[in-house]
Design an enzyme around this catalytic site. Structure first.
Site, PDB file in Angstrom:
ATOM      1  N   ARG A 215       0.831  -1.218   0.000  1.00 51.92           N
ATOM      2  CA  ARG A 215       0.000   0.000   0.000  1.00 51.92           C
ATOM      3  C   ARG A 215       0.858   1.258   0.000  1.00 51.92           C
ATOM      4  NH1 ARG A 215      -4.572  -1.677  -2.171  1.00 51.92           N
ATOM      5  NH2 ARG A 215      -5.400  -3.490  -1.088  1.00 51.92           N
ATOM      6  N   GLU A 321      -8.587   6.995  -8.590  1.00 54.72           N
ATOM      7  CA  GLU A 321      -7.482   6.407  -7.825  1.00 54.72           C
ATOM      8  C   GLU A 321      -6.462   7.514  -7.561  1.00 54.72           C
ATOM      9  OE1 GLU A 321      -6.184   2.398  -8.928  1.00 54.72           O
ATOM     10  OE2 GLU A 321      -4.126   3.139  -8.936  1.00 54.72           O
TER      11      GLU A 321
HETATM   12  C1  3EB Z   1      -6.369  -1.763  -5.504  1.00 54.01           C
HETATM   13  O1  3EB Z   1      -6.222  -1.278  -4.384  1.00 54.01           O
HETATM   14  C2  3EB Z   1      -6.515  -0.786  -6.608  1.00 54.01           C
HETATM   15  O2  3EB Z   1      -1.771  -3.787  -9.533  1.00 54.01           O
HETATM   16  O3  3EB Z   1       0.029  -2.624  -9.077  1.00 54.01           O
HETATM   17  C3  3EB Z   1      -3.622   0.039  -6.943  1.00 54.01           C
HETATM   18  C4  3EB Z   1      -2.229   0.118  -6.904  1.00 54.01           C
HETATM   19  C5  3EB Z   1      -4.218  -0.966  -7.689  1.00 54.01           C
HETATM   20  C6  3EB Z   1      -1.428  -0.808  -7.602  1.00 54.01           C
HETATM   21  C7  3EB Z   1      -1.201  -2.802  -9.025  1.00 54.01           C
HETATM   22  C8  3EB Z   1      -3.417  -1.878  -8.374  1.00 54.01           C
HETATM   23  C9  3EB Z   1      -2.037  -1.806  -8.340  1.00 54.01           C
HETATM   24  O4  3EB Z   1      -6.413  -2.981  -5.715  1.00 54.01           O
HETATM   25  C10 3EB Z   1      -5.690  -1.073  -7.793  1.00 54.01           C
END
Ligand code: 3EB
Length: 332
Positions: A215, A321
């Site tokens: 995250r 996002e």
């Molecule tokens: C999520 O939280 C949203 O596949 O590298 C956010 C950050 C998301 C990175 C990735 C995907 C990715 O699942 C999507």
């Protein structure tokens, strides 16, 4: 100058050129600088700016290299690279399988480069691809991408929680598979969000292999610490919340960004990263939503550093996002 620096360049001058590792530019950016530059092939709020470039810099001397589809620059402790691979035409057969294969190839090349250059630790990755939500042979292309990323990370032993970089994965209307990355000689410290299931633990409902990213990541460089917050959306637990409501999705995304920040501040070696210190890049599915998204996020996050671009988000029900970055001085 010491460690990693982040600049917005209006003019490319010889005096700065030798310190830039790489960066990003808007679609109309003039010329190509000598460093790897990820072109954001997407609409920008207020229109594209031909003079805007983001650049990650460090102390010289720098080395650089290229190979078909790959460009990189590195200093003693840091590397920025860009891999761009073309895909088969949209109507070609087995396009999903090819995306998996290209993604695997891209990540294997990335890891080989990092190992060769003595910067084995991924800090931050920006993944872009065409038609991210399109179904291909019964599976969404984002899920094919996740298969390929997982193939490569498993093959090189980079699939454990401790090794997850911060990342974003977005879609553009057309363009190659494009993967930009920042890596270091020292590992970053991955951060998770207590409000969300870790992406690498998502259940099988979101694809046969999970997305491999943290995250957020905290990374020390010189006398400072960088906080990279991954693409953050309106997800609680593992579920999308507020489908169809872009304002509520902004509010939930902002809550998630602030929750990640708070979590990072439990282990930061700075006095604490403050919300006001964050700079955000915001991906908005529908360009018509730019004004409401800006208003909502200015209210929740403060408006200092918000750049809005149009992109497809990796779940069809996600409308927005947010990714963020902050820098703080290490306590001595
Ligand atoms: C999520 O939280 C949203 O596949 O590298 C956010 C950050 C998301 C990175 C990735 C995907 C990715 O699942 C999507």
């Amino acid at each position: 100058m010491s460690g990693l620096q982040w600049l917005t360049l209006r003019v490319v001058e010889a005096s700065t050129t030798h310190t830039v590792l790489g960066g990003a530019a808007l679609p109309d950016a003039q010329g190509t600088p000598g460093w790897p530059e990820q072109r954001l092939r997407m609409a920008v709020e207020g229109g594209s700016d031909a003079t805007w470039r983001e650049a990650w810099c460090t102390d010289g001397p720098l080395r650089q290299g290229q190979a078909p589809g790959l460009q990189w620059r590195c200093g003693r402790d840091l590397l920025y690279g860009l891999i761009e691979l073309d895909e088969p035409a949209p109507d070609a057969p087995e396009r999903g399988k090819h995306l998996r294969e290209r993604t695997r190839e891209a990540y294997l090349r990335l890891f080989a480069l990092l190992s060769d250059q003595g910067t084995p630790h991924l800090w931050r990755v920006w993944n872009f691809m065409a038609d991210i939500n399109r179904d291909e042979e019964g599976l969404e292309r984002y899920r094919w991408f996740n298969l390929g990323r997982h193939d490569a990370c498993s093959a090189v032993g980079a699939a454990s929680a401790a090794q997850m970089p911060a990342a974003s994965a977005l879609g553009w209307a057309r363009g190659p598979l494009s993967i930009a990355f920042l890596a270091g000689r020292v590992p970053p410290r991955p951060i998770e969000n207590p409000r969300q299931v870790s992406a690498f633990h998502y259940p099988g409902d979101y694809g046969p292999r999970p997305p491999l990213f943290a995250r957020a990541a905290l990374a020390e460089s010189g006398s400072g610490e960088w906080l990279f917050v991954s693409g953050t959306a309106s997800i609680v637990g593992h579920r999308t919340v507020h489908p169809g409501d872009v304002v509520a999705q902004c509010e939930e995304s902002a809550r998630n960004v602030l929750a990640v920040l708070e979590q990072a501040n439990r282990t930061t070696r700075t006095a604490g990263h403050r919300p006001e210190a964050l700079t955000h890049r915001v991906y908005v599915r529908h360009a018509a939503d730019f004004p409401v998204v800006r208003r909502a996020l200015e209210r929740c996050l403060g408006g200092a550093g918000l750049t809005l671009v149009q992109a497809d988000i990796c779940r069809p029900d996600l409308l927005v996002e947010v990714e963020s970055v902050a820098h703080g001085r290490l306590l001595t």
